[in-house]
Scaffold this motif. Structure first.
Motif, PDB file in Angstrom:
ATOM      1  N   ALA A  69      21.499  19.844  -1.407  1.00 48.58           N
ATOM      2  CA  ALA A  69      20.081  20.224  -1.500  1.00 48.58           C
ATOM      3  C   ALA A  69      19.949  21.717  -1.761  1.00 48.58           C
ATOM      4  O   ALA A  69      19.140  22.151  -2.592  1.00 48.58           O
ATOM      5  N   THR A  72      20.958  22.475  -5.400  1.00 49.72           N
ATOM      6  CA  THR A  72      19.912  22.075  -6.337  1.00 49.72           C
ATOM      7  C   THR A  72      18.739  23.050  -6.285  1.00 49.72           C
ATOM      8  O   THR A  72      18.171  23.418  -7.324  1.00 49.72           O
ATOM      9  N   LEU A 203      18.272  11.911  -8.402  1.00 47.03           N
ATOM     10  CA  LEU A 203      18.598  13.055  -7.561  1.00 47.03           C
ATOM     11  C   LEU A 203      20.097  13.145  -7.268  1.00 47.03           C
ATOM     12  O   LEU A 203      20.660  14.238  -7.256  1.00 47.03           O
ATOM     13  N   VAL A 288      13.187  19.512  -2.655  1.00 42.07           N
ATOM     14  CA  VAL A 288      14.553  18.984  -2.680  1.00 42.07           C
ATOM     15  C   VAL A 288      15.213  19.117  -1.308  1.00 42.07           C
ATOM     16  O   VAL A 288      15.986  18.247  -0.892  1.00 42.07           O
ATOM     17  N   THR A 291      15.042  16.139   1.083  1.00 43.19           N
ATOM     18  CA  THR A 291      15.877  14.938   0.890  1.00 43.19           C
ATOM     19  C   THR A 291      17.231  15.052   1.587  1.00 43.19           C
ATOM     20  O   THR A 291      18.039  14.131   1.521  1.00 43.19           O
ATOM     21  N   TRP A 374      13.302  17.705 -10.686  1.00 43.65           N
ATOM     22  CA  TRP A 374      13.016  16.984  -9.444  1.00 43.65           C
ATOM     23  C   TRP A 374      11.656  17.373  -8.881  1.00 43.65           C
ATOM     24  O   TRP A 374      10.924  16.535  -8.352  1.00 43.65           O
ATOM     25  N   TYR A 375      11.288  18.652  -9.019  1.00 45.58           N
ATOM     26  CA  TYR A 375       9.984  19.091  -8.527  1.00 45.58           C
ATOM     27  C   TYR A 375       8.861  18.417  -9.323  1.00 45.58           C
ATOM     28  O   TYR A 375       7.874  17.938  -8.747  1.00 45.58           O
ATOM     29  N   THR A 378       8.733  14.715  -8.396  1.00 41.60           N
ATOM     30  CA  THR A 378       8.161  14.535  -7.055  1.00 41.60           C
ATOM     31  C   THR A 378       6.641  14.655  -7.096  1.00 41.60           C
ATOM     32  O   THR A 378       5.924  13.856  -6.478  1.00 41.60           O
TER      33      THR A 378
END
Length: 456
Positions: A69, A72, A203, A288, A291, A374-375, A378
């Motif tokens: 995490a 990332t 992810l 991130v 997670t 990923w942002y 999400t």
């Protein structure tokens, strides 16, 4: 477009204006004081936690390891801002901008720490069983302000295509063209293919790539920057002395000063570029961090401390000291952005310096594309549900091609729009931090007590 950009300029002047920057740093100062200076109290523990648990299995719920995490999140924050943004701050504000950048980073460490722990505290699973979290979930679940959560998600969704995608794709293409003469169209195709291969796996695939890519790209750039600094080591004390002196006194008194330098500009540009680089207060990285497999929210918050420390206090400082010690800031006053940093590297290392910087610029930008994917996803899932993921992936890959291939004018407009959207993201996020400062304090106290008792 002209009318849109004119309106954007007005909004940008507000969200990145002096009072907003005071709001940013002031929130960090307030949280630092009420939590007893966590960036100092947890400093040793931070290194032990981050470096001592690489590759080890952790207890708790989550999708990826705490280090994955972090990698990332760092992939997203360590980007063109570390190379071009720092140089621009120095060009506009003079040597004193470095000091204000570092001051904002010290308090930004606490801000990021709090963002991350709240994201873990209020995370949840989506309809497909994937862990999701971030400012929108915090605002909805803890504050019950759905409308503000939706606003944050909208700002994030649209910002991701500019600051996290097309601008970064163009920076990658520029870096490879600058260092190796590779045409933009070749980079556009290759970058789209690489991005697709990574993001299509979700992810887990992104985390796996960034876990290896982030340390490698950071090491390449740090070694190159330290080589520049080592070559000019005799100039470093004077450079640091000037940075401290002209952070608090008129930089125009400095020999070779550039017209326009002032304490106010040094402060505003230093703080703004620091926030832009490490994203403390924007609410991006918590998406991130939420997670991570972790047994307590505060433990993951410590990884947030490390993120800002690495991004700004280490990497941005190396860029700034390399520029200041090489003399290019006043010797070549017409240069700004990445070209100013390039000149510092080229002055000392010649073509090898150009290759190091162009490689660093390309890798930083590519990693940002992966992290910001990923942002954006999400935010999209929060707004539209999990069904949006496949079309979002396709759109993301198309934008990579357009960004790497596209013309300069539209990218400048995109950069400015995304910069404004980033600032707008920060407003709901900071409101949440201030409203939930009591919950943050409770979680930190609980974590400290459990550590003392040996149960964590």
């Amino acid at each position: 477009m002209e009318a849109i950009m004119k309106l954007n300029g007005i909004v940008n002047g507000i969200v990145w204006g002096p009072w907003m920057l005071v709001f940013f740093v002031g929130t960090g100062v307030y949280l630092t004081v009420i939590l007893g200076f966590p960036q100092l109290r947890y400093f040793g523990f931070m290194f032990k936690e981050v470096l001592g648990k690489i590759g080890k299995n952790a207890e708790g719920e989550g999708s990826i390891s705490s280090f994955a995490a972090l990698a990332t999140a760092l992939a997203s924050t360590v980007g063109t801002g570390n190379i071009a943004g720092v140089a621009t701050a120095l060009h506009l504000g003079g040597p004193g901008a470095l000091v204000w950048m570092l001051i904002s980073a010290v308090f930004g460490m606490t801000t990021k720490f709090c963002e991350v722990l709240l994201a873990v505290r209020f995370r949840e699973k989506d309809e497909l069983g994937n862990w999701r979290g971030g400012t929108m979930y915090i605002i909805e679940k803890a504050l019950g302000m759905k409308w503000l959560a939706v606003l944050f998600a909208i700002f994030t969704f649209f910002a991701s295509f500019g600051i996290g995608n097309m601008v970064q794709a163009n920076s990658t293409a520029e870096g490879l063209s600058l260092g190796f003469g590779i045409p933009h169209i070749y980079t556009a195709v290759a970058l789209a293919v690489l991005t697709a291969l990574v993001i299509w796996g979700g992810l887990g695939s992104i985390a796996k790539v960034t876990t290896y890519l982030t340390p490698i790209m950071a090491l390449i750039y740090i070694v190159g920057g330290l080589m520049v600094i080592a070559t000019n080591i005799s100039e470093v004390p004077a450079a640091l002395a000037n940075a401290i002196k002209y952070a608090f006194s008129d930089p125009m008194a400095m020999p070779g000063a550039i017209a326009g330098w002032s304490i106010k500009i040094a402060m505003t540009k230093g703080v703004a570029r620091g926030v832009f680089s490490n994203e403390a207060g924007l609410g991006s990285a918590p998406m991130v961090h939420a997670t991570a497999v972790v047994d307590h929210p505060v433990r993951q918050g410590v990884y947030g401390l490390f993120e800002v420390f690495t991004d700004t206090i280490v990497i941005c400082s190396i860029t700034a000291i390399a520029i200041l010690s090489s003399g290019v800031l006043t010797g070549e006053p017409e240069l700004t952005g990445a070209r100013l940093t390039l000149s510092a590297f080229q002055t000392v290392l010649g073509n090898f310096g150009v290759m190091i910087l162009s490689t660093g610029l390309s890798l930083f930008a590519f990693s940002t594309i992966l992290g910001w994917y990923w942002y954006g996803e999400t935010a999209g899932v929060y707004l539209f549900g999990p069904k949006v993921t496949v079309p979002f992936k396709v759109l993301w890959i198309l934008c990579v091609v357009l960004g790497a291939w596209g013309g300069a004018e539209i990218l400048v407009n995109l950069w400015d729009l995304a910069d404004t959207l980033n600032g707008l993201m920060a407003i709901p996020n900071i409101i949440a931090l201030l409203f939930l400062s009591g919950e943050i304090r409770r979680l930190v106290r609980e974590f400290d007590e459990k550590r003392r008792a040996g149960t964590l």
